[in-house]
Design a protein around this motif. Structure first.
Motif, mmCIF file in Angstrom:
data_model
loop_
_atom_site.group_PDB
_atom_site.id
_atom_site.type_symbol
_atom_site.label_atom_id
_atom_site.label_comp_id
_atom_site.label_asym_id
_atom_site.label_seq_id
_atom_site.Cartn_x
_atom_site.Cartn_y
_atom_site.Cartn_z
ATOM 1 N N VAL A 1 0.797 -1.223 0.000
ATOM 2 C CA VAL A 1 0.000 0.000 0.000
ATOM 3 C C VAL A 1 0.830 1.273 0.000
ATOM 4 O O VAL A 1 0.623 2.153 -0.820
ATOM 5 C CB VAL A 1 -0.944 0.003 1.214
ATOM 6 C CG1 VAL A 1 -1.721 1.289 1.272
ATOM 7 C CG2 VAL A 1 -1.883 -1.182 1.133
ATOM 8 N N ALA B 1 4.618 3.307 0.201
ATOM 9 C CA ALA B 1 6.033 3.100 -0.070
ATOM 10 C C ALA B 1 6.697 4.413 -0.456
ATOM 11 O O ALA B 1 6.040 5.436 -0.598
ATOM 12 C CB ALA B 1 6.197 2.091 -1.204
ATOM 13 N N LEU C 1 6.383 2.283 -7.547
ATOM 14 C CA LEU C 1 6.675 2.331 -6.121
ATOM 15 C C LEU C 1 8.006 1.665 -5.846
ATOM 16 O O LEU C 1 8.385 0.694 -6.496
ATOM 17 C CB LEU C 1 5.573 1.639 -5.316
ATOM 18 C CG LEU C 1 4.182 2.275 -5.374
ATOM 19 C CD1 LEU C 1 3.220 1.506 -4.481
ATOM 20 C CD2 LEU C 1 4.233 3.733 -4.948
ATOM 21 N N CYS D 1 -6.789 -1.144 0.779
ATOM 22 C CA CYS D 1 -6.876 0.032 -0.079
ATOM 23 C C CYS D 1 -7.752 -0.196 -1.289
ATOM 24 O O CYS D 1 -7.878 0.678 -2.120
ATOM 25 C CB CYS D 1 -5.488 0.432 -0.546
ATOM 26 S SG CYS D 1 -4.712 1.603 0.562
ATOM 27 N N CYS E 1 -7.589 4.993 1.197
ATOM 28 C CA CYS E 1 -6.253 4.752 1.724
ATOM 29 C C CYS E 1 -5.583 6.114 1.805
ATOM 30 O O CYS E 1 -5.518 6.834 0.811
ATOM 31 C CB CYS E 1 -5.499 3.825 0.789
ATOM 32 S SG CYS E 1 -3.909 3.333 1.417
ATOM 33 N N TYR F 1 3.943 7.473 -0.826
ATOM 34 C CA TYR F 1 3.344 7.125 -2.121
ATOM 35 C C TYR F 1 2.453 5.907 -1.923
ATOM 36 O O TYR F 1 2.866 4.898 -1.363
ATOM 37 C CB TYR F 1 4.431 6.866 -3.170
ATOM 38 C CG TYR F 1 5.081 8.166 -3.577
ATOM 39 C CD1 TYR F 1 4.559 8.916 -4.619
ATOM 40 C CD2 TYR F 1 6.145 8.676 -2.849
ATOM 41 C CE1 TYR F 1 5.107 10.144 -4.948
ATOM 42 C CE2 TYR F 1 6.700 9.912 -3.177
ATOM 43 C CZ TYR F 1 6.175 10.634 -4.232
ATOM 44 O OH TYR F 1 6.702 11.850 -4.548
ATOM 45 N N LEU F 2 1.233 6.070 -2.388
ATOM 46 C CA LEU F 2 0.237 5.024 -2.208
ATOM 47 C C LEU F 2 0.089 4.225 -3.490
ATOM 48 O O LEU F 2 0.061 4.798 -4.582
ATOM 49 C CB LEU F 2 -1.120 5.656 -1.861
ATOM 50 C CG LEU F 2 -1.164 6.482 -0.580
ATOM 51 C CD1 LEU F 2 -2.416 7.358 -0.571
ATOM 52 C CD2 LEU F 2 -1.160 5.569 0.625
ATOM 53 N N GLY F 3 -0.033 2.941 -3.364
ATOM 54 C CA GLY F 3 -0.283 2.106 -4.519
ATOM 55 C C GLY F 3 -1.531 1.285 -4.290
ATOM 56 O O GLY F 3 -1.774 0.815 -3.192
ATOM 57 N N ILE G 1 -0.550 5.796 -7.092
ATOM 58 C CA ILE G 1 -0.557 5.032 -8.331
ATOM 59 C C ILE G 1 -1.730 4.067 -8.251
ATOM 60 O O ILE G 1 -1.831 3.279 -7.310
ATOM 61 C CB ILE G 1 0.760 4.235 -8.513
ATOM 62 C CG1 ILE G 1 1.958 5.184 -8.573
ATOM 63 C CG2 ILE G 1 0.692 3.377 -9.773
ATOM 64 C CD1 ILE G 1 3.300 4.470 -8.659
#
Lengths: 203, 170
Positions: free
Chosen positions: A99, A101, A119, B25, B30, B39-41, B60
């Motif tokens: 989530v 990073a 990421l 998420c 999130c 940084y959210l993925g 992202i």
């Protein structure tokens, strides 16, 4: 979060109802233990992601000290009091690589901006040390129960192994004490950035 | 006995809340806030990402993604089709998104986005807004510094405005 809110509201409603039973002292200003300091060792839970890019659930030991500022709180007709709470909580978060990073790669975007397209290393396991300072507003409902609300601020130091993050974050908490005896209680606190379950000693 | 039972039920309710898991998420929000950068993925459709109150943050995600960024110095967003991106009160907001993208940027110094076909861009109260459209798009600018709303269409033509709307066709 919805489940959390419902649970808190239900608990508050039950406690409020309970305060109307025998032993209730909420309408007796000043009728509560006189103490110089509340010592509360506890187990701390990080139920939400911590500040910064760390993630996951956390757990660890903590200690809260409460120093009464006044035994007669803001409401003259109710049995409330106000204390200054300071403490330390050390939480271990297991991290969540999926989530949150660092950014692994940027590309240029219009207007001299840049966009992260990949990421990097995830926010793996981390230790976070919180030093909260709060105003604890307590309502002494019953000889065996009291509830409190705690707004404040906490400094935190997050250690990610190869990096550190120092900052401050708002603190908000609500909780309750079940008094085994007048000066010893089981204390449950729900809030952000951490919640806790411990034992209070009113000394 | 009744009072003790009531208290135990109340404590059980509070302990039940301790079991909440807010980490997913996908479909849920999130969020990153405070700290230095984040940084959210998020994979799969329907992600809801947000950044607030930190120097550097981004997201992202894939299709049908919502991303908001408030009070962040430098914000970044990358998503596929049908995304909503909203940036407010920041220094820069860079984004790359696919078709049918809604990009909103307000109260910023620099807004920059590359959007896919059938996208809508809205810049208001910003120093500059630069848009690159890879297909049809509609760009609205309000309160942008003189001629600093600049739109480049897929055919390579570039138009500028301060207050107004620019459209690119396929």
């Amino acid at each position: 979060m919805q489940r959390l809110s419902v649970s808190v509201l239900a608990s508050v409603a039950l406690l409020a109802g309970w305060a109307g039973t025998a032993g209730a002292q909420i309408r007796e200003p000043g009728n509560h233990p006189r103490y110089v300091v509340e010592v509360e060792p506890h187990l701390t839970f990080g139920l939400t992601d911590p500040p910064g890019y760390a993630g996951g659930d956390g757990i660890g030991p903590g200690l809260r000290l409460g120093f009464p500022l006044t035994h007669d709180g803001f409401l003259s007709k109710l049995n409330d009091s106000v204390a200054l709470g300071v403490g330390v909580d050390w939480l271990f978060y297991e991290g969540d690589d999926r989530v949150r990073a660092r950014c692994g790669r940027f590309v240029e975007a219009p207007n001299d901006t840049r966009v992260c397209v990949e990421l990097g290393d995830g926010a793996g396991a981390s230790d976070v040390l919180y030093v909260p300072v709060v105003m604890q507003w307590t309502f002494w409902l019953h000889r065996r129960a009291s509830v409190f609300a705690e707004p404040g601020i906490a400094l935190y130091l997050a250690d990610f192994g190869d990096d550190e993050d120092l900052g401050a974050t708002p603190v908000i908490g609500v909780g309750g004490r079940f008094h085994f005896v007048e000066t010893v209680a089981l204390t449950l606190r729900l809030g952000y950035p951490s919640s806790s379950l411990g034992v209070s000693f009113l000394l | 006995m009744k009072t003790t039972a009531s208290l135990l039920v109340a404590l059980a309710g509070l302990l039940g809340a301790l079991a909440c898991d807010d980490d997913n998420c996908e479909g849920d929000e999130c969020r990153c806030h405070s700290g230095d950068y984040c940084y959210l993925g998020c994979t799969g459709p329907g992600c809801d990402l947000s950044c607030a109150s930190m120097p550097e943050c981004g997201g992202i995600c894939e299709d049908d993604c919502r991303f908001s960024c408030n009070d962040v110095s430098h914000c970044s967003a990358l998503c596929d089709d049908d995304c909503d991106i909203a940036c407010d009160r920041l220094s820069s907001c860079g984004a790359v998104c696919g078709a049918r993208c809604n990009y909103h940027c307000a109260g910023a110094d620099r807004c920059g986005v590359e959007v896919g076909p059938e996208s809508v861009v809205d810049c208001s109260g910003v120093s500059s807004c630069v848009v690159e459209c890879r297909g049809s798009c509609t760009v609205s600018c309000q309160g942008v510094s003189a001629d600093q709303c600049r739109v480049t269409c897929a055919d390579g033509t570039t138009r500028t405005t301060t207050n107004g709307e620019i459209q690119c066709s396929d």
